[in-house]
Design an enzyme around this catalytic site. Structure first.
Site, PDB file in Angstrom:
ATOM      1  N   LYS A 115       0.842  -1.201   0.000  1.00 52.61           N
ATOM      2  CA  LYS A 115       0.000   0.000   0.000  1.00 52.61           C
ATOM      3  C   LYS A 115       0.872   1.244   0.000  1.00 52.61           C
ATOM      4  O   LYS A 115       0.632   2.211  -0.725  1.00 52.61           O
ATOM      5  CB  LYS A 115      -0.913   0.007   1.237  1.00 52.61           C
ATOM      6  CG  LYS A 115      -2.039  -1.007   1.156  1.00 52.61           C
ATOM      7  CD  LYS A 115      -2.764  -1.161   2.488  1.00 52.61           C
ATOM      8  CE  LYS A 115      -3.814  -2.258   2.392  1.00 52.61           C
ATOM      9  NZ  LYS A 115      -4.423  -2.602   3.679  1.00 52.61           N
TER      10      LYS A 115
ATOM     11  N   GLN B 191      -4.883  -1.548   9.992  1.00 51.91           N
ATOM     12  CA  GLN B 191      -4.763  -2.840   9.304  1.00 51.91           C
ATOM     13  C   GLN B 191      -5.384  -3.951  10.155  1.00 51.91           C
ATOM     14  O   GLN B 191      -5.042  -4.104  11.327  1.00 51.91           O
ATOM     15  CB  GLN B 191      -3.274  -3.124   9.024  1.00 51.91           C
ATOM     16  CG  GLN B 191      -3.017  -4.387   8.242  1.00 51.91           C
ATOM     17  CD  GLN B 191      -3.550  -4.336   6.805  1.00 51.91           C
ATOM     18  OE1 GLN B 191      -3.427  -3.333   6.123  1.00 51.91           O
ATOM     19  NE2 GLN B 191      -4.135  -5.423   6.355  1.00 51.91           N
TER      20      GLN B 191
ATOM     21  N   ASP C  92     -11.083   2.988   4.685  1.00 54.03           N
ATOM     22  CA  ASP C  92     -11.509   1.605   4.476  1.00 54.03           C
ATOM     23  C   ASP C  92     -13.031   1.494   4.416  1.00 54.03           C
ATOM     24  O   ASP C  92     -13.559   0.483   3.964  1.00 54.03           O
ATOM     25  CB  ASP C  92     -11.007   0.729   5.641  1.00 54.03           C
ATOM     26  CG  ASP C  92      -9.886  -0.198   5.206  1.00 54.03           C
ATOM     27  OD1 ASP C  92      -9.735  -0.404   3.987  1.00 54.03           O
ATOM     28  OD2 ASP C  92      -9.176  -0.714   6.090  1.00 54.03           O
TER      29      ASP C  92
END
Ligand code: NAP
Length: 288
Positions: A52, A96, A119
């Site tokens: 990422k 994460q 997200d």
């Protein structure tokens, strides 16, 4: 058979995004920034985070990784998130997953300000998506949608999604319903999955089990998106990444299929960067 290549599609979408980021900087002096919070040393998570970070830099998004000890207390993690919620120089916050078991993931995702929730896992963002008024769309479902939309029309299509997780299956079912597909969401307690799949136009597999979808589950017009990421150990000890579909056999029987790797994975990263860009503009009321 056509391959729905997420690598090629994401490369071209990343190029477009990179141009838009260049213009945002030139015209508004804004360079969006993303903070990725990584708790512990899970090797798969570390690899995703590195990928990422690399892609973010390539397209022109500033990305910071905050590495925290696996034993961090929930309260401490909540206050780290609060700090980034308050920082005016940060546009996107990603924690994460998975988190260590002593931490309540729901509390963590709900702590992220919905205006920085790249997200899209905050329950308010999921609720807005379910209501058809999306604010941020979760990255993997959005990536699956872009792949399908690039390849076919969704209106009126019968789509079966296998897997009802909060990060893939459920939000994808809301998104594709909003896009006028007829969605069936199946899971481990569902009956007759094979029959449901064989009668579907589109199958999205998000289960986490290698070779789960067999060639007798599909038909010659099936379009398959394989979300699964499974690590298999070969006899010689090397590791191989495969999806949830028995690719070699199924790919011979269908109209189109996405591979693993090179399918949903790179599209998910594109969508993370796109969400960061969109949130950076939204927070500053830049509408074009
Ligand atoms: P998850 O939370 O473990 O959910 C798996 C889902 O599969 C559950 O809903 C489960 O049903 C269902 N399932 C399990 N066994 C089944 C069976 N025998 N028949 C029907 N359904 C069954 O997984 P996830 O987080 O959604 O991830 C799914 C896969 O996608 C994993 O391999 C993950 O690594 C991968 N993934 C890839 C990306 C990417 O960017 N490419 C992103 C996210 C996830 P129940 O609800 O009944 O237990």
């Amino acid at each position: 058979m056509k391959i729905i290549n997420g690598k090629i599609l994401s490369d071209s979408l990343n190029k477009k995004l990179s141009k838009n980021l260049f213009l945002l900087k030139k015209e508004n002096s804004i360079s969006p920034s993303l903070v990725v919070i990584l708790v512990g040393n899970n090797s798969a998570s570390s690899l995703y985070v590195r990928n990422k970070e690399k892609k973010a830099l390539e397209v022109g998004i500033k990305s910071y990784v905050v590495r925290l000890d696996e034993k961090i207390k929930e309260e401490e993690l909540l206050s780290v998130i609060q700090e980034y919620n308050e920082r005016s120089d940060i546009d996107g916050i990603l924690v994460q997953l998975p988190l260590p078991l002593h931490i309540n993931s729901d509390k963590i995702t709900d702590k992220i300000n919905i205006e920085k929730d790249v997200d899209g896992f905050n329950s308010k963002n999921i609720g807005l998506l379910a209501l058809g008024r999306p604010n941020v769309i979760p990255c993997t479902p959005l990536g699956c949608y872009f792949m399908l939309d690039h390849f076919t029309t969704l209106k009126g299509k019968n789509v079966t999604i296998i897997g009802r997780s909060n990060i893939v299956g459920k939000p994808l079912s809301y998104l594709l319903t909003n896009k006028n597909a007829t969605v069936t969401l199946v899971h481990s307690k569902s009956l007759n999955i094979k029959k449901i799949c064989s009668e579907s136009d589109i199958i999205v597999a998000a289960i986490g089990k290698p070779n789960f979808i067999k060639k007798n589950w599909v038909n010659k017009n099936s379009i398959i998106i394989d979300v699964g990421i499974n690590v298999l150990k070969e006899k010689d000890g090397t590791k191989k990444i495969v999806g949830d579909v028995d690719y070699l056999k199924v790919s011979k029987e269908v109209k189109a299929i996405s591979p693993v790797p090179g399918g949903v994975g790179p599209m998910t990263i594109h969508c993370l960067l796109l969400n960061t860009y969109l949130l950076a503009k939204k927070r500053r009321n830049i509408l074009h």
